[in-house]
Design an enzyme around this catalytic site. Sequence first.
Site, PDB file in Angstrom:
ATOM      1  N   ARG A 134     -14.833 -32.166  65.488  1.00  0.00           N
ATOM      2  CA  ARG A 134     -14.682 -31.771  64.082  1.00  0.00           C
ATOM      3  C   ARG A 134     -13.553 -30.750  64.027  1.00  0.00           C
ATOM      4  NH1 ARG A 134     -14.841 -27.077  65.248  1.00  0.00           N
ATOM      5  NH2 ARG A 134     -14.790 -26.637  63.044  1.00  0.00           N
ATOM      6  N   ASP A 137      -8.587 -27.767  55.725  1.00  0.00           N
ATOM      7  CA  ASP A 137      -8.655 -29.216  55.924  1.00  0.00           C
ATOM      8  C   ASP A 137      -7.602 -29.967  55.124  1.00  0.00           C
ATOM      9  OD1 ASP A 137     -11.522 -28.098  56.421  1.00  0.00           O
ATOM     10  OD2 ASP A 137     -11.304 -29.958  57.548  1.00  0.00           O
TER      11      ASP A 137
HETATM   12  O1  MRU Z   1     -16.819 -29.861  58.929  1.00  0.00           O
HETATM   13  P1  MRU Z   1     -15.832 -29.317  59.926  1.00  0.00           P
HETATM   14  O2  MRU Z   1     -16.463 -28.536  61.015  1.00  0.00           O
HETATM   15  O3  MRU Z   1     -14.906 -30.396  60.433  1.00  0.00           O
HETATM   16  O4  MRU Z   1     -14.950 -28.310  59.073  1.00  0.00           O
HETATM   17  C1  MRU Z   1     -13.907 -27.619  59.732  1.00  0.00           C
HETATM   18  C2  MRU Z   1     -13.212 -26.643  58.860  1.00  0.00           C
HETATM   19  O5  MRU Z   1     -13.494 -26.497  57.700  1.00  0.00           O
HETATM   20  C3  MRU Z   1     -12.054 -25.913  59.497  1.00  0.00           C
HETATM   21  O6  MRU Z   1     -11.935 -24.632  58.968  1.00  0.00           O
HETATM   22  C4  MRU Z   1     -10.763 -26.689  59.218  1.00  0.00           C
HETATM   23  O7  MRU Z   1     -10.905 -28.020  59.621  1.00  0.00           O
HETATM   24  C5  MRU Z   1      -9.604 -26.098  59.922  1.00  0.00           C
HETATM   25  S1  MRU Z   1      -9.689 -26.346  61.669  1.00  0.00           S
HETATM   26  C6  MRU Z   1      -8.274 -25.753  62.378  1.00  0.00           C
END
Ligand code: MRU
Length: 345
Positions: free
Chosen positions: A46, A237
């Site tokens: 993730r 994201d």
């Molecule tokens: O649901 P996730 O764990 O994939 O969410 C991750 C995030 O929100 C992070 O802050 C984002 O992807 C940036 S990672 C460098």
Amino acid sequence: MKVETLRWSDGVLEMIDQRVLPATFIYLSYDSAAAVAEGIRSMVVRGAPAIGVAAAYGVALEALRLLSVTDESFQRGMNEGFNTLAQSRPTAVNLFWALARMKQVWQSVSNESNRQVAMCLLAEAHEIFAEDIRINRALGSHGAELLRDGAHVLTHCNAGALATAGHGTALGVIRSAVEAGKKISVIADETRPFLQGARLTAWEMVQEKIPVTLITDNMAGYMMSRGEVDAVVVGTDRVAANGDVANKIGTYMVAVLAQRHHIPFYVACPLSTIDMSITSGVDIPIEERHADEVKGFRDFHWAAQGVQIRNPSFDITPAELVTALITEKGVIHQPDAGKLRTLFS
Ligand code: MRU
């Protein structure tokens, strides 16, 4: 210990199973696009950049798997692989960015043998992996300059090595500041409901002996009001063309609090995370995850049975609350549509 979130080993992709960290540290192996897509969907891997890198390897694995089929089956199988990967998670634009890049490579060598195509796709996946680390190091050193020696830095979710090919984005800024000799201490929001802060950010920082204090998400305002937070650094994201930022649910709350307390709110953001095709944050697709994640944790459920549950996994922080975007090309203060256009021109 250097965290290798993903690694290529003997023709398969190995990924740390982030669902079971920090209690258990194991790698799972992946040998097809469908398997990698399931790894992304179920959050074995993730974090936006790591999802993009995994998807690139997923495409290469699919080509390797289909080496000996007819040209027609190869085309069909590859298209299915791309589609399955594209449907794994909706919010992180890095997934679609990496798939578009892989598709371009495929198209550019589509007249070659299946083996040649697979080798080119694997080389591109390796390049996306290596490039991600270079980008994180570059944005890390730009961001490090924004943090004063002795700063207490609050972060939300995990934007660390585990969320990337290495070094991290938000945690990359912190690592780079520490490497530059600054004393930095981290305040990690636990990040309900998936606990990326408590499980992953805290784990990464403890491994590297960077001082870290864990708080529950609802403690951030109190800490800020007491003068115990000097800066906020988070990852993202997807950033819209006007500078609105999608990040883990709860980020918006942190940004509002930071503004209230005159604390800078920084977003560490590789250029691959900026989506110039989306005008503003309202158009960013927000993933709604399973209700079980909110009911409790793993098999233990504490919520009243029969209650209705919402589980949006991301929120939008309007650009006006963002002090600066930290990119590999430099720092963009008070981001807006004009500044982002210039960045890409
Ligand atoms: O649901 P996730 O764990 O994939 O969410 C991750 C995030 O929100 C992070 O802050 C984002 O992807 C940036 S990672 C460098």
